[in-house]
Write a protein that holds these residues in place. Structure first.
Motif, PDB file in Angstrom:
ATOM      1  N   ARG A  38     -61.918   4.072 -26.429  1.00 41.80           N
ATOM      2  CA  ARG A  38     -61.535   5.135 -25.496  1.00 41.80           C
ATOM      3  C   ARG A  38     -60.570   4.617 -24.429  1.00 41.80           C
ATOM      4  NH1 ARG A  38     -66.904   8.772 -24.256  1.00 41.80           N
ATOM      5  NH2 ARG A  38     -67.640   8.959 -26.407  1.00 41.80           N
ATOM      6  N   ALA A  39     -59.578   5.434 -24.117  1.00 42.16           N
ATOM      7  CA  ALA A  39     -58.604   5.043 -23.098  1.00 42.16           C
ATOM      8  C   ALA A  39     -58.146   6.267 -22.319  1.00 42.16           C
ATOM      9  CB  ALA A  39     -57.406   4.347 -23.741  1.00 42.16           C
ATOM     10  N   VAL A  40     -57.820   6.044 -21.049  1.00 35.57           N
ATOM     11  CA  VAL A  40     -57.246   7.084 -20.198  1.00 35.57           C
ATOM     12  C   VAL A  40     -55.764   6.774 -20.001  1.00 35.57           C
ATOM     13  CG1 VAL A  40     -57.285   8.264 -17.970  1.00 35.57           C
ATOM     14  CG2 VAL A  40     -59.426   7.424 -18.974  1.00 35.57           C
ATOM     15  N   LEU A  41     -54.921   7.746 -20.286  1.00 35.45           N
ATOM     16  CA  LEU A  41     -53.487   7.651 -20.072  1.00 35.45           C
ATOM     17  C   LEU A  41     -53.133   8.514 -18.860  1.00 35.45           C
ATOM     18  CD1 LEU A  41     -50.618   6.846 -21.045  1.00 35.45           C
ATOM     19  CD2 LEU A  41     -50.698   8.821 -22.579  1.00 35.45           C
ATOM     20  N   PHE A  42     -52.326   7.973 -17.952  1.00 32.75           N
ATOM     21  CA  PHE A  42     -51.972   8.673 -16.723  1.00 32.75           C
ATOM     22  C   PHE A  42     -50.534   9.186 -16.773  1.00 32.75           C
ATOM     23  CE2 PHE A  42     -55.485   5.987 -15.409  1.00 32.75           C
ATOM     24  CZ  PHE A  42     -56.171   6.752 -14.478  1.00 32.75           C
ATOM     25  N   ALA A  43     -50.299  10.351 -16.148  1.00 34.05           N
ATOM     26  CA  ALA A  43     -48.956  10.914 -16.009  1.00 34.05           C
ATOM     27  C   ALA A  43     -48.755  11.293 -14.542  1.00 34.05           C
ATOM     28  CB  ALA A  43     -48.788  12.136 -16.910  1.00 34.05           C
ATOM     29  N   HIS A  44     -47.870  10.572 -13.851  1.00 31.43           N
ATOM     30  CA  HIS A  44     -47.716  10.763 -12.410  1.00 31.43           C
ATOM     31  C   HIS A  44     -46.821  11.949 -12.064  1.00 31.43           C
ATOM     32  CE1 HIS A  44     -43.605   9.140 -12.256  1.00 31.43           C
ATOM     33  NE2 HIS A  44     -43.991   8.115 -12.987  1.00 31.43           N
ATOM     34  N   GLY A  45     -46.777  12.278 -10.776  1.00 33.23           N
ATOM     35  CA  GLY A  45     -46.049  13.437 -10.292  1.00 33.23           C
ATOM     36  C   GLY A  45     -44.569  13.194 -10.059  1.00 33.23           C
ATOM     37  N   PHE A  46     -43.920  14.169  -9.466  1.00 30.62           N
ATOM     38  CA  PHE A  46     -42.471  14.197  -9.287  1.00 30.62           C
ATOM     39  C   PHE A  46     -41.967  13.019  -8.443  1.00 30.62           C
ATOM     40  CE2 PHE A  46     -38.678  16.275  -7.153  1.00 30.62           C
ATOM     41  CZ  PHE A  46     -37.868  16.225  -8.276  1.00 30.62           C
ATOM     42  N   LEU A  47     -41.077  12.211  -9.038  1.00 28.84           N
ATOM     43  CA  LEU A  47     -40.443  11.072  -8.378  1.00 28.84           C
ATOM     44  C   LEU A  47     -41.461  10.086  -7.810  1.00 28.84           C
ATOM     45  CD1 LEU A  47     -37.442  12.798  -6.536  1.00 28.84           C
ATOM     46  CD2 LEU A  47     -37.612  12.010  -8.907  1.00 28.84           C
ATOM     47  N   SER A  48     -42.641  10.052  -8.387  1.00 25.29           N
ATOM     48  CA  SER A  48     -43.665   9.101  -7.985  1.00 25.29           C
ATOM     49  C   SER A  48     -43.589   7.878  -8.906  1.00 25.29           C
ATOM     50  CB  SER A  48     -45.042   9.772  -8.036  1.00 25.29           C
ATOM     51  OG  SER A  48     -46.040   8.931  -7.517  1.00 25.29           O
ATOM     52  N   ASP A  49     -44.678   7.163  -9.056  1.00 29.31           N
ATOM     53  CA  ASP A  49     -44.718   6.019  -9.966  1.00 29.31           C
ATOM     54  C   ASP A  49     -46.137   5.854 -10.484  1.00 29.31           C
ATOM     55  OD1 ASP A  49     -46.199   4.758  -7.948  1.00 29.31           O
ATOM     56  OD2 ASP A  49     -44.494   3.610  -7.212  1.00 29.31           O
ATOM     57  N   ARG A  50     -46.379   4.779 -11.222  1.00 26.63           N
ATOM     58  CA  ARG A  50     -47.675   4.607 -11.901  1.00 26.63           C
ATOM     59  C   ARG A  50     -48.862   4.525 -10.933  1.00 26.63           C
ATOM     60  NH1 ARG A  50     -46.481  -1.555 -13.855  1.00 26.63           N
ATOM     61  NH2 ARG A  50     -44.352  -0.952 -13.283  1.00 26.63           N
TER      62      ARG A  50
END
Length: 254
Positions: free
Chosen positions: A24-36
């Motif tokens: 199991r793994a969690v993948l992240f998707a950040h917001g506008f002009l943000s970063d990891r």
């Protein structure tokens, strides 16, 4: 562990990967002009997910953070997200869940990588948003967008070494041209919509409440009491709700 992921269009994405004990793994998707790091909120959430037994992958979308230069658009972010998910699967993590925030939710809801089994989206965009761009960008930036189709926006993320990100007319259209029926009607995995209490004063919650019935699979909307849009002040509650959602919707042997 710092990693590099290359997209089909040849763009290199910078990421931070921490392995877990199982698939199991969690993948992240950040917001506008943000970063990891997402102003540290993703670092805090990733730690909570790892404590619960998940591997985690945080990455910078192209044109953001330490990833290669690119124009920031949802189209590019969808390819980035799918590339990151494919990389995770190659590392032995076929049971993936996705945690996306704000603008990153568009890439998540539209992109839906094949190995993603459930999603949590915070402050998600689910319908057309008409922002007063003249109050957000300078007259010079708006003139440059009109004349050349692109403009540069200074990077103000904490500890970032990037000087600027590039947006285009397509980037702004990504906000205003959201077809809610198309976006939510094609969701194929269970999704938990989380909003801060402060979001109730905006169109974000109104549109999500109107659109959630369009989702053809399991979906729920929760308002986190006392939270702002960024959720940073109530991340303990966000992690608790997200982990419960993932536990409910992941196969028992995943």
């Amino acid at each position: 562990m710092e990693v590099t992921i290359t997209t089909p269009r040849g763009v290199r994405l910078a990421g931070t990967f921490e392995p877990g004990p199982g698939p199991r793994a969690v993948l992240f998707a950040h917001g506008f002009l943000s970063d990891r790091h997402s102003s540290l909120r993703f670092d805090i959430l990733a730690s909570a997910y790892r404590t619960a037994g998940y591997a985690t992958l945080q990455f910078d979308f192209s044109g953001c953070g330490a990833s290669d230069e690119d124009v920031v658009t949802v189209t590019n972010e969808i390819e980035d997200l799918r590339s990151a998910s494919a990389w995770l699967a190659e590392q032995g993590y076929p049971a993936q869940v996705l945690h996306a925030h704000s603008f990153g939710s568009l890439a998540a809801l539209r992109g839906q990588p094949a190995d993603i089994l459930a999603m949590v989206v915070t402050g998600a965009l689910t319908g057309p948003m008409n922002y007063p761009w003249e109050q957000i960008f300078s007259p010079g930036q708006l003139d440059e967008l009109e004349a050349h189709g692109v403009t540069r926006v200074p990077d103000d993320n904490e500890a970032s070494t990037r000087e600027y990100s590039v947006i285009s007319r397509e980037t702004l259209a990504d906000y205003s041209l959201i077809d809610q029926h198309e976006l939510l009607g094609k969701v194929r995995v269970p999704v938990l919509f989380l909003y801060g209490e402060a979001d109730e004063e905006t169109d974000l919650v109104t549109m999500a409440r109107e659109g959630i019935a369009l989702v053809p699979t399991s979906a729920r909307l929760e308002i986190v009491t006392g939270a702002q849009h960024g959720m940073k002040d109530r991340l303990d509650v966000v992690a608790e709700l997200a982990l419960a959602w993932f536990a409910e919707h992941l196969p028992g042997d995943a």
